[in-house]
Design a protein around this motif. Structure first.
Motif, PDB file in Angstrom:
ATOM      1  N   UNK A  61     -22.677  55.685   9.340  1.00 19.33           N
ATOM      2  CA  UNK A  61     -23.618  55.141   8.365  1.00 19.33           C
ATOM      3  C   UNK A  61     -24.758  56.100   8.051  1.00 19.33           C
ATOM      4  N   UNK A  62     -24.975  57.111   8.892  1.00 13.82           N
ATOM      5  CA  UNK A  62     -26.013  58.116   8.636  1.00 13.82           C
ATOM      6  C   UNK A  62     -25.694  59.390   9.409  1.00 13.82           C
ATOM      7  N   UNK A  63     -26.318  60.476   8.988  1.00  8.71           N
ATOM      8  CA  UNK A  63     -26.194  61.743   9.708  1.00  8.71           C
ATOM      9  C   UNK A  63     -26.757  61.580  11.111  1.00  8.71           C
ATOM     10  N   UNK A  64     -27.855  60.862  11.230  1.00  4.00           N
ATOM     11  CA  UNK A  64     -28.494  60.670  12.541  1.00  4.00           C
ATOM     12  C   UNK A  64     -27.554  59.989  13.526  1.00  4.00           C
ATOM     13  N   UNK A  65     -26.793  58.991  13.059  1.00  6.42           N
ATOM     14  CA  UNK A  65     -25.833  58.319  13.947  1.00  6.42           C
ATOM     15  C   UNK A  65     -24.701  59.266  14.348  1.00  6.42           C
ATOM     16  N   UNK A  66     -24.271  60.117  13.424  1.00  5.19           N
ATOM     17  CA  UNK A  66     -23.215  61.083  13.747  1.00  5.19           C
ATOM     18  C   UNK A  66     -23.683  62.055  14.815  1.00  5.19           C
TER      19      UNK A  66
END
Length: 97
Positions: A61-66
């Motif tokens: 859902x976001x780069x941060x979660x990846x």
């Protein structure tokens, strides 16, 4: 917020058993971090200096979660099991809105 995509290209695999052991740990670690596998498997075709080898595309859902999934203790354990069983190119990129 742009989605994050974790893209992995496997240039070579020298130890398929270690890769299988890694996958047993990595899959649950990635999905626990919010990842959804969009594509996994050997390339159907490779162009422009590409290697017809295994590749994966995982959506978050976001780069941060990846990034958080990649840096998690569970995924670090999967990487420990993988060791030097393959040569990979791993990238996390932001999706286009």
């Amino acid at each position: 917020m742009a989605k994050g995509y974790w893209i992995t290209f496997y240039r070579s695999i020298s130890d398929p058993a270690a890769l299988a052991a890694y996958a047993k740990l990595a899959g649950p670690a990635i999905t626990a971090g919010g990842g959804r596998f969009l594509a996994r498997g050997n390339a159907v075709r490779a162009y422009e200096q590409g290697v017809a080898q295994r590749a994966t595309v995982t959506e978050f859902d976001s780069v941060e979660l990846a990034v958080a999934a990649h840096d998690s203790p569970a995924y670090r354990e999967a990487l420990r099991v993988l060791g030097s069983a393959c040569e990979r190119d791993v990238r996390i990129v932001a999706g286009s809105d």
